[in-house]
Design a protein around this motif. Structure first.
Motif, PDB file in Angstrom:
ATOM      1  N   GLU A  79      11.996   9.521  -2.131  1.00 60.99           N
ATOM      2  CA  GLU A  79      11.910   8.089  -1.848  1.00 60.99           C
ATOM      3  C   GLU A  79      12.540   7.752  -0.494  1.00 60.99           C
ATOM      4  N   GLN A  80      13.445   8.610  -0.039  1.00 61.99           N
ATOM      5  CA  GLN A  80      14.090   8.419   1.259  1.00 61.99           C
ATOM      6  C   GLN A  80      13.352   9.151   2.373  1.00 61.99           C
ATOM      7  N   GLY A  81      12.211   9.758   2.020  1.00 65.55           N
ATOM      8  CA  GLY A  81      11.409  10.440   3.024  1.00 65.55           C
ATOM      9  C   GLY A  81      11.752  11.904   3.232  1.00 65.55           C
ATOM     10  N   ARG A  82      12.623  12.441   2.408  1.00 75.40           N
ATOM     11  CA  ARG A  82      12.991  13.850   2.528  1.00 75.40           C
ATOM     12  C   ARG A  82      12.179  14.677   1.539  1.00 75.40           C
ATOM     13  N   THR A  83      11.608  15.782   2.018  1.00 73.07           N
ATOM     14  CA  THR A  83      10.833  16.670   1.159  1.00 73.07           C
ATOM     15  C   THR A  83      11.239  18.112   1.431  1.00 73.07           C
ATOM     16  N   VAL A  84      10.659  19.023   0.672  1.00 74.06           N
ATOM     17  CA  VAL A  84      10.954  20.445   0.852  1.00 74.06           C
ATOM     18  C   VAL A  84      10.065  21.074   1.912  1.00 74.06           C
ATOM     19  N   ARG A  85       9.131  20.309   2.474  1.00 74.58           N
ATOM     20  CA  ARG A  85       8.173  20.864   3.435  1.00 74.58           C
ATOM     21  C   ARG A  85       8.846  21.676   4.550  1.00 74.58           C
ATOM     22  N   GLN A 139       0.836  -1.192   0.000  1.00 69.44           N
ATOM     23  CA  GLN A 139       0.000   0.000   0.000  1.00 69.44           C
ATOM     24  C   GLN A 139       0.879   1.255   0.000  1.00 69.44           C
ATOM     25  N   ALA A 140       1.918   1.264   0.801  1.00 71.69           N
ATOM     26  CA  ALA A 140       2.835   2.407   0.857  1.00 71.69           C
ATOM     27  C   ALA A 140       3.527   2.607  -0.490  1.00 71.69           C
ATOM     28  N   LYS A 141       3.896   1.503  -1.127  1.00 73.42           N
ATOM     29  CA  LYS A 141       4.553   1.573  -2.437  1.00 73.42           C
ATOM     30  C   LYS A 141       3.606   2.186  -3.463  1.00 73.42           C
ATOM     31  N   HIS A 142       2.355   1.741  -3.483  1.00 77.35           N
ATOM     32  CA  HIS A 142       1.382   2.269  -4.433  1.00 77.35           C
ATOM     33  C   HIS A 142       1.086   3.741  -4.150  1.00 77.35           C
ATOM     34  N   GLU A 143       1.049   4.104  -2.882  1.00 76.06           N
ATOM     35  CA  GLU A 143       0.814   5.495  -2.502  1.00 76.06           C
ATOM     36  C   GLU A 143       1.950   6.374  -2.998  1.00 76.06           C
ATOM     37  N   HIS A 144       3.168   5.880  -2.862  1.00 76.57           N
ATOM     38  CA  HIS A 144       4.342   6.617  -3.330  1.00 76.57           C
ATOM     39  C   HIS A 144       4.268   6.814  -4.842  1.00 76.57           C
ATOM     40  N   VAL A 145       3.923   5.771  -5.570  1.00 77.71           N
ATOM     41  CA  VAL A 145       3.819   5.864  -7.028  1.00 77.71           C
ATOM     42  C   VAL A 145       2.769   6.910  -7.409  1.00 77.71           C
ATOM     43  N   ARG A 146       1.642   6.912  -6.715  1.00 75.27           N
ATOM     44  CA  ARG A 146       0.595   7.902  -6.989  1.00 75.27           C
ATOM     45  C   ARG A 146       1.082   9.322  -6.704  1.00 75.27           C
ATOM     46  N   GLU A 147       1.836   9.499  -5.642  1.00 71.22           N
ATOM     47  CA  GLU A 147       2.346  10.833  -5.293  1.00 71.22           C
ATOM     48  C   GLU A 147       3.330  11.333  -6.344  1.00 71.22           C
ATOM     49  N   VAL A 148       4.204  10.464  -6.818  1.00 69.17           N
ATOM     50  CA  VAL A 148       5.157  10.847  -7.858  1.00 69.17           C
ATOM     51  C   VAL A 148       4.398  11.193  -9.140  1.00 69.17           C
ATOM     52  N   ALA A 149       3.413  10.377  -9.503  1.00 63.66           N
ATOM     53  CA  ALA A 149       2.626  10.641 -10.713  1.00 63.66           C
ATOM     54  C   ALA A 149       1.900  11.980 -10.600  1.00 63.66           C
TER      55      ALA A 149
END
Length: 77
Positions: A52-58, A11-21
Motif C-alpha cells: 500500500e506504500q508502494g514497496r514490492t519485492v520486485r 481509479q488507483a484505489k480500485h486498481e489496488h483493490v484488484r491487485e490485492v484480490a
C-alpha cells in the motif's frame, strides 16, 4: 480539474483493490484454499502494508532468482 484528480484517485484505489484480490487468489490457489480462508488464516495481512506504500519485492527478484539457480546447481550437481 479537482473532479479529474478525484477520478484518478478512485481509479488507483480500485486498481489496488484488484491487485490485492488477485494476489490473494493466487496464494489461495497455491495452498488449495478458498480466498476467504487464505485471507483469514494463511496470509499475514501485514504483507499488504508495504504494498500500500508502494514497496514490492520486485527489486529483490533478480537476486532471489540467482540464489535459487545457485542452490539448484549445488543440489543437483
Amino acid at each position: 480539474m479537482l473532479a479529474g484528480i478525484r477520478a484518478q484517485q478512485e481509479q488507483a484505489k480500485h486498481e489496488h483493490v484488484r491487485e490485492v484480490a488477485r494476489a490473494v487468489r493466487e496464494v489461495s490457489h497455491c495452498l488449495g484454499n478458498a480466498p476467504a480462508v487464505c485471507r483469514a488464516s494463511s496470509i499475514d495481512l501485514r504483507v499488504f502494508e508495504p504494498f500500500e506504500q508502494g514497496r514490492t519485492v520486485r527489486p529483490a527478484l533478480p537476486r532471489l532468482a540467482a540464489r535459487a539457480r545457485t542452490l539448484r546447481s549445488t543440489l543437483y550437481a
